[in-house]
Write a protein that holds these residues in place. Structure first.
Motif: not given
Length: 447
Positions: A280-295
């Motif tokens: 139930x995360x409010x997008x306006x409260x997001x401080x950072x997003x990290x995406x771990x992914x592939x090349x």
């Protein structure tokens, strides 16, 4: 025997082989999926420009420009319809070839099937043959190259099947199409291109289909090409390139997309939406997003401030910001209103992408991501996420019908959608004529 001659021999032999029920169903599903993408893409900037150019330079002909209330000749119809199909990145793809066969093969097949008065069975089998050859060549290359470099081989195979082109002429058509394909710099062994940015060229798919169709007609008229084009072990894995044709059934192994963006964006988007919903995360409260992914995902331009409508489709940060604020419908389909939104840019600038060696080791067979969200002083981590629509969990016919309804809801009325879906069901049942009529007669909103 040169490989192009072996490709031609396969096409000739396929004319005498009955189409199995599973391949018929796979081809019907591919058409439904492709038409959903084209209907959604009709109003995009790229296809609008192509239709303008075709009207100015390729006037004449009786082949429908889908959903546009106009007609063109063979080259114009293929160019317009393939452009619409590829415009929103909703067209299918194939993991082993790392590209998109449907937007190249299917518009060309439907145009030539109409010219040739083909049966429904011939139409569907031509699509199967086109996927088989195109994906085989794409999978054999030793370097990454955009779809337009290899998809023309599939177009030539499919159209040669329909036109019953003699094998020797068909071999030359493959060679002509290979030389005439765009992205020729990719066919060399030089350095890789910089990060892939979004543009309406769409990997050269639409134009490569035009040049491939032209190559087939030139070969039938006596034009020749370099028959040894594919016999180059430095560029292609020769072992097996043509040996398994007709047994690979590549059309049963394509993935289908339910978001209007590059496939590399799908897993991060789905992972983000999952973790936001569960917590139930409010997008306006997001401080950072990290995406771990592939090349592969890191080779996109990934601009937090995309430079155009199409560039959005090649930006993981912007797509994440868009769906975080507006939900998944923001990418089904992508609309002009998504461009240059300051609130989305602000969130996109909080996204960091990093290479995960374990996920990279599973690429390109799998395209996986894991997302961590920091919000209100806490961290929330998604599971490793695969995108929806993979061949290993293939969507149903009903799923694809729903895709068409959702993707075309901005440009089509419910009545238009149901007429088109009914026509596609009748194609699936063995009668393609109502489908051809629908493509010619339904006119959708084009922006």
């Amino acid at each position: 025997m040169e490989i192009v001659r072996r490709l031609a021999a396969y096409v000739a032999e396929a004319r005498d082989q009955p189409l199995s029920a599973d391949l018929r169903e796979a081809a019907s599903r591919a058409v439904l999926d492709l038409v959903a993408a084209a209907a959604a893409g009709i109003a995009a900037p790229g296809p609008r420009a192509v239709r303008q150019v075709v009207d100015a330079t390729m006037a004449g002909g009786d082949l429908p420009v889908w959903f546009a209330g106009r007609t063109s000749g063979l080259a114009g119809a293929i160019w317009c319809n393939a452009s619409a199909a590829a415009a929103l990145d909703l067209d299918d793809g194939h993991r082993i070839a790392r590209g998109h066969p449907g937007a190249a093969v299917i518009p060309a097949v439907l145009a030539v099937a109409q010219q040739a008065s083909a049966t429904t069975e011939e139409l569907l089998q031509a699509i199967v043959v086109g996927y088989e050859v195109g994906v085989s060549v794409g999978a054999a290359r030793r370097f990454y190259a955009n779809t337009g470099m290899w998809s023309g081989y599939g177009v030539v195979a499919a159209l040669g099947f329909l036109r019953r082109t003699p094998p020797e002429q068909l071999a030359h058509a493959f060679a002509i199409a290979g030389i005439g394909a765009p992205n020729q710099l990719h066919a060399g062994a030089g350095p890789a291109f910089r990060a892939q940015e979004g543009s309406d060229v769409k990997e050269g798919i639409p134009w490569s289909s035009v040049t491939a169709a032209g190559g087939l007609l030139m070969a039938e008229a006596g034009h020749t090409g370099p028959l040894g084009l594919l016999d180059n072990d430095e560029h292609f894995r020769l072992e097996g390139l043509a040996d398994g044709l007709g047994r690979q059934h590549y059309i049963t192994r394509n993935y289908m997309k339910f978001l209007a963006c590059c496939r590399h964006c799908h897993a991060p988007v789905e992972a983000l939406l999952g973790v936001m919903t569960r917590n139930a995360i409010d997008p306006h409260h997001i401080e950072a997003i990290e995406v771990a992914t592939y090349s592969g995902a890191l080779r996109l331009a990934n601009r937090p401030r995309p430079q155009s409508f199409t560039d959005i489709q090649f930006s993981i940060p912007y797509c994440l910001g868009l769906v975080a604020l507006d939900g998944i419908e923001a990418l089904m389909p992508l609309a002009d209103s998504a461009v240059d939104r300051l609130d989305v840019i602000a969130l996109a600038e909080k996204v960091a992408l990093r290479l995960d060696p374990e996920l990279d080791a599973r690429f390109p067979a799998e395209t996986l991501s894991r997302v961590t969200v920091r919000a209100a002083g806490q961290s929330f981590v998604s599971p490793v996420t695969a995108p929806s629509g993979e061949a290993s969990a293939a969507p149903s016919w009903e799923d694809l019908e729903d895709k068409l309804r959702r993707a075309s809801r901005i440009v089509a009325t419910p009545a238009q959608q149901e007429r088109l879906l009914d026509a596609l069901r009748r194609l699936r049942a063995g009668d393609h004529m109502p489908f051809f009529a629908a493509l010619a007669e339904i006119r959708l909103g084009q922006g």
